[in-house]
Design a protein around this motif. Structure first.
Motif, PDB file in Angstrom:
ATOM      1  N   UNK A 120      33.833  55.684  43.479  1.00  0.00           N
ATOM      2  CA  UNK A 120      34.444  56.062  44.589  1.00  0.00           C
ATOM      3  C   UNK A 120      35.163  55.074  45.580  1.00  0.00           C
ATOM      4  N   UNK A 121      35.091  53.778  45.008  1.00  0.00           N
ATOM      5  CA  UNK A 121      35.722  52.651  45.615  1.00  0.00           C
ATOM      6  C   UNK A 121      37.191  52.700  45.808  1.00  0.00           C
ATOM      7  N   UNK A 152      36.335  49.033  27.250  1.00  0.00           N
ATOM      8  CA  UNK A 152      35.600  49.393  28.780  1.00  0.00           C
ATOM      9  C   UNK A 152      36.311  48.648  29.649  1.00  0.00           C
ATOM     10  N   UNK A 153      36.525  49.670  30.810  1.00  0.00           N
ATOM     11  CA  UNK A 153      36.888  49.051  32.184  1.00  0.00           C
ATOM     12  C   UNK A 153      35.701  49.106  33.164  1.00  0.00           C
ATOM     13  N   UNK A 154      35.467  47.995  33.775  1.00  0.00           N
ATOM     14  CA  UNK A 154      34.177  47.645  34.523  1.00  0.00           C
ATOM     15  C   UNK A 154      34.419  47.297  35.767  1.00  0.00           C
ATOM     16  N   UNK A 155      33.694  47.282  36.725  1.00  0.00           N
ATOM     17  CA  UNK A 155      33.965  46.813  38.207  1.00  0.00           C
ATOM     18  C   UNK A 155      32.798  45.910  38.413  1.00  0.00           C
ATOM     19  N   UNK A 156      32.880  45.113  39.353  1.00  0.00           N
ATOM     20  CA  UNK A 156      31.845  44.141  39.834  1.00  0.00           C
ATOM     21  C   UNK A 156      32.497  43.848  41.311  1.00  0.00           C
ATOM     22  N   UNK A 157      31.479  43.981  42.239  1.00  0.00           N
ATOM     23  CA  UNK A 157      31.878  44.287  43.598  1.00  0.00           C
ATOM     24  C   UNK A 157      31.113  42.891  44.335  1.00  0.00           C
ATOM     25  N   UNK A 158      31.762  42.297  45.299  1.00  0.00           N
ATOM     26  CA  UNK A 158      31.159  41.301  46.072  1.00  0.00           C
ATOM     27  C   UNK A 158      31.594  41.501  47.286  1.00  0.00           C
ATOM     28  N   UNK A 159      31.194  40.709  48.333  1.00  0.00           N
ATOM     29  CA  UNK A 159      31.413  40.934  49.690  1.00  0.00           C
ATOM     30  C   UNK A 159      32.937  40.870  50.178  1.00  0.00           C
ATOM     31  N   UNK A 160      33.618  40.013  49.295  1.00  0.00           N
ATOM     32  CA  UNK A 160      35.034  39.741  49.534  1.00  0.00           C
ATOM     33  C   UNK A 160      35.902  40.508  48.408  1.00  0.00           C
ATOM     34  N   UNK A 163      36.398  43.090  41.453  1.00  0.00           N
ATOM     35  CA  UNK A 163      36.943  42.737  40.033  1.00  0.00           C
ATOM     36  C   UNK A 163      36.778  43.954  38.985  1.00  0.00           C
ATOM     37  N   UNK A 164      38.043  43.923  38.653  1.00  0.00           N
ATOM     38  CA  UNK A 164      38.109  44.972  37.603  1.00  0.00           C
ATOM     39  C   UNK A 164      38.434  44.319  36.340  1.00  0.00           C
ATOM     40  N   UNK A 165      37.358  44.780  35.179  1.00  0.00           N
ATOM     41  CA  UNK A 165      37.809  43.997  34.068  1.00  0.00           C
ATOM     42  C   UNK A 165      38.022  45.106  32.845  1.00  0.00           C
ATOM     43  N   UNK A 166      38.876  44.383  32.088  1.00  0.00           N
ATOM     44  CA  UNK A 166      39.109  45.120  30.765  1.00  0.00           C
ATOM     45  C   UNK A 166      38.389  44.465  29.622  1.00  0.00           C
TER      46      UNK A 166
END
Length: 169
Positions: A120-121, A152-160, A163-166
């Protein structure tokens, strides 16, 4: 002193060719869009739900093609580094769904399953351009993946950053 008149003439010719190509590409897309609208409205007969979804997906592809043509016509802005961005808050889920719909047919043809991480980001971005990047990444992943594989479409979140990865296999 240097004579740059040849360079100026070539630059003007390049701009005229780009404008002509842009117009010549837009005209058939407009015609296709009108035809799709007639199908969607049922003037060519009743469509199944799957047919209606395909028409909407094709319509979205045409809209993206028009945006690409507009970018081509704005090539001078790109070359000068003044790329006009139209940013807004957009749900990542909406971006990935639009990209998926554009490549769905190619994935189904190769029986490739595309898994999209649910979130939901939101992102502050120029949505059509991000969707275009995702479509290009997905198209490449499909093209170079074997039949019956997965992407796969994945997400990685950091403070700033987000990252959306395929990922393909």
């Amino acid at each position: 002193a240097h004579d740059i008149s040849d360079r100026k003439r070539i630059e003007k010719l390049k701009q005229e060719v780009i404008a002509m190509v842009g117009h010549d590409l837009r005209a058939p897309l407009t015609s296709l869009k009108a035809t799709l609208s007639m199908f969607e409205l049922g003037t060519m007969g009743e469509l199944t739900e799957a047919g209606k979804k395909r028409i909407l997906a094709a319509d979205a592809v045409i809209d993206r093609m028009v945006l690409i043509i507009n970018d081509l016509l704005d090539i001078d802005k790109f070359q000068s580094g003044a790329i006009p961005l139209k940013c807004s808050h957009v749900l990542i889920q909406e971006l990935t769904a639009r990209a998926f719909e554009s490549v769905r047919g190619n994935a189904e043809a190769k029986q490739i399953r595309i898994n999209i991480e649910q979130t939901d980001l939101t992102l502050w971005c120029d949505a059509p351009r991000i969707v275009r990047v995702l479509i290009n990444l997905l198209d490449n992943a499909i093209k170079f993946s074997p039949q019956q594989s997965k992407i796969e479409i994945s997400l990685q979140e950091s403070d700033k950053y987000t990252t959306l990865s395929v990922l393909d296999y």
